[in-house]
Design a protein around this motif. Structure first.
Motif, PDB file in Angstrom:
ATOM      1  N   UNK A   4       0.900  -1.219  -0.123  1.00  0.00           N
ATOM      2  CA  UNK A   4       0.001  -0.160  -0.080  1.00  0.00           C
ATOM      3  C   UNK A   4       0.941   1.252   0.000  1.00  0.00           C
ATOM      4  N   UNK A   5       0.630   2.113  -0.907  1.00  0.00           N
ATOM      5  CA  UNK A   5       1.366   3.509  -0.984  1.00  0.00           C
ATOM      6  C   UNK A   5       0.365   4.226  -0.551  1.00  0.00           C
ATOM      7  N   UNK A   6       0.363   4.930   0.462  1.00  0.00           N
ATOM      8  CA  UNK A   6      -0.649   5.840   1.502  1.00  0.00           C
ATOM      9  C   UNK A   6      -0.087   7.266   1.349  1.00  0.00           C
ATOM     10  N   UNK A   7      -0.859   8.008   0.881  1.00  0.00           N
ATOM     11  CA  UNK A   7      -0.340   9.487   0.863  1.00  0.00           C
ATOM     12  C   UNK A   7      -1.304  10.574   1.131  1.00  0.00           C
ATOM     13  N   UNK A  12      -6.553  12.162  10.624  1.00  0.00           N
ATOM     14  CA  UNK A  12      -8.065  12.556  10.872  1.00  0.00           C
ATOM     15  C   UNK A  12      -8.810  12.589   9.477  1.00  0.00           C
ATOM     16  N   UNK A  13      -7.789  12.236   8.402  1.00  0.00           N
ATOM     17  CA  UNK A  13      -8.618  12.426   7.036  1.00  0.00           C
ATOM     18  C   UNK A  13      -9.171  11.127   6.750  1.00  0.00           C
ATOM     19  N   UNK A  14     -10.193  11.266   5.988  1.00  0.00           N
ATOM     20  CA  UNK A  14     -11.128  10.066   5.197  1.00  0.00           C
ATOM     21  C   UNK A  14     -10.034   9.010   4.435  1.00  0.00           C
ATOM     22  N   UNK A  15      -8.902   9.736   3.916  1.00  0.00           N
ATOM     23  CA  UNK A  15      -8.098   8.720   3.409  1.00  0.00           C
ATOM     24  C   UNK A  15      -7.254   7.909   4.326  1.00  0.00           C
ATOM     25  N   UNK A  16      -6.934   8.454   5.704  1.00  0.00           N
ATOM     26  CA  UNK A  16      -6.639   7.360   6.833  1.00  0.00           C
ATOM     27  C   UNK A  16      -7.365   6.454   7.386  1.00  0.00           C
ATOM     28  N   UNK A  17      -8.827   6.995   7.102  1.00  0.00           N
ATOM     29  CA  UNK A  17      -9.923   5.933   7.570  1.00  0.00           C
ATOM     30  C   UNK A  17      -9.983   4.763   6.586  1.00  0.00           C
ATOM     31  N   UNK A  38       4.274   7.585   2.867  1.00  0.00           N
ATOM     32  CA  UNK A  38       5.242   8.780   2.559  1.00  0.00           C
ATOM     33  C   UNK A  38       5.429  10.010   3.477  1.00  0.00           C
ATOM     34  N   UNK A  39       4.242  10.386   4.032  1.00  0.00           N
ATOM     35  CA  UNK A  39       4.338  11.503   5.033  1.00  0.00           C
ATOM     36  C   UNK A  39       5.042  11.026   6.521  1.00  0.00           C
ATOM     37  N   UNK A  78      -0.411  -3.411  -5.825  1.00  0.00           N
ATOM     38  CA  UNK A  78      -0.032  -2.349  -5.444  1.00  0.00           C
ATOM     39  C   UNK A  78      -1.783  -1.801  -5.248  1.00  0.00           C
ATOM     40  N   UNK A  79      -1.629  -0.983  -4.000  1.00  0.00           N
ATOM     41  CA  UNK A  79      -2.894  -0.291  -3.473  1.00  0.00           C
ATOM     42  C   UNK A  79      -2.203   1.253  -3.360  1.00  0.00           C
ATOM     43  N   UNK A  80      -2.747   2.252  -4.095  1.00  0.00           N
ATOM     44  CA  UNK A  80      -2.278   3.708  -3.953  1.00  0.00           C
ATOM     45  C   UNK A  80      -3.657   4.343  -3.223  1.00  0.00           C
ATOM     46  N   UNK A  81      -3.606   5.104  -2.176  1.00  0.00           N
ATOM     47  CA  UNK A  81      -4.664   5.711  -1.423  1.00  0.00           C
ATOM     48  C   UNK A  81      -4.279   7.224  -1.312  1.00  0.00           C
ATOM     49  N   UNK A  82      -4.918   8.114  -2.016  1.00  0.00           N
ATOM     50  CA  UNK A  82      -4.398   9.454  -1.856  1.00  0.00           C
ATOM     51  C   UNK A  82      -5.574  10.429  -2.390  1.00  0.00           C
ATOM     52  N   UNK A  83      -5.680  11.610  -1.954  1.00  0.00           N
ATOM     53  CA  UNK A  83      -6.552  12.651  -2.371  1.00  0.00           C
ATOM     54  C   UNK A  83      -6.108  13.288  -3.618  1.00  0.00           C
ATOM     55  N   UNK A  84      -6.996  13.740  -4.411  1.00  0.00           N
ATOM     56  CA  UNK A  84      -6.887  14.376  -5.460  1.00  0.00           C
ATOM     57  C   UNK A  84      -6.853  15.932  -5.081  1.00  0.00           C
TER      58      UNK A  84
END
Length: 193
Positions: A4-7, A12-17, A38-39, A78-84
């Protein structure tokens, strides 16, 4: 192994959820996975003039980049999770592509034609999960679509990740929708990857 590539910088974000929902499900199923955050890792996406000397040779002076390359080499999914943000990938994800996907590791370039041959053929499946304040259809219609048109169809494909094995799931109106819709998405997303 799933990688998982988490961005996203905020826990507290929805991405983190989304990340939490997926990793809980994987843990419950006892599936092997690893996360590139990454962060949290403090990844620096910015190139310096000195670094470009390494880049042009397909090298890196950074242990973190070497660790990411090792994780990507172990990945079959691969699983990418990120905001646009601003119709595009977050800058840190673009920097990840720039600094980690190096010549000799992620691709080879034909010296005569400039054509790229992707080397990440170990990745059999990719899921891109994005969130934004706007609809997926609107993102797709604007500016050539940086997610599907550029990131998936060009960048990932050039790295050897086949488009037909890549799925894009988008959660629209993240700031405007109801808690019930967010909850439903979080419950369903593990079954969609």
């Amino acid at each position: 192994m799933k990688t998982i590539v988490y961005v996203h910088p905020w826990e507290g974000s929805f991405n983190h959820a989304i990340l939490t929902s997926i990793t809980k499900d994987l843990n419950a199923k006892r599936e092997k996975f690893q996360v590139i955050d990454l962060y949290k890792d403090g990844f620096n996406p910015v190139f310096t003039a000195e670094e470009l000397k390494h880049f042009n040779r397909g090298e890196t002076p950074y242990e973190l980049v070497k660790e990411y390359q090792k994780k990507l080499s172990q990945a079959t999914e691969l699983i990418f999770i990120f905001p646009v943000w601003w119709w595009d990938l977050p800058a840190i994800l673009k920097g990840f592509i720039d600094k980690v996907m190096l010549s000799g590791f992620a691709f080879l370039e034909d010296k005569e034609t400039g054509a790229l041959k992707g080397l990440l053929t170990n990745i059999e499946k990719t899921t891109v999960i994005s969130t934004s304040t706007t609809d997926k259809e609107y993102i797709e219609s604007e500016g050539g679509n940086a997610i599907q048109g550029v990131f998936i169809n060009r960048t990932l494909a050039d790295l050897g990740i086949k488009n037909e094995h890549t799925k894009w799931i988008h959660f629209s109106g993240v700031n405007l929708t109801t808690d019930e819709k967010r909850k439903q998405f979080l419950e369903e997303i593990p079954q969609q990857i």
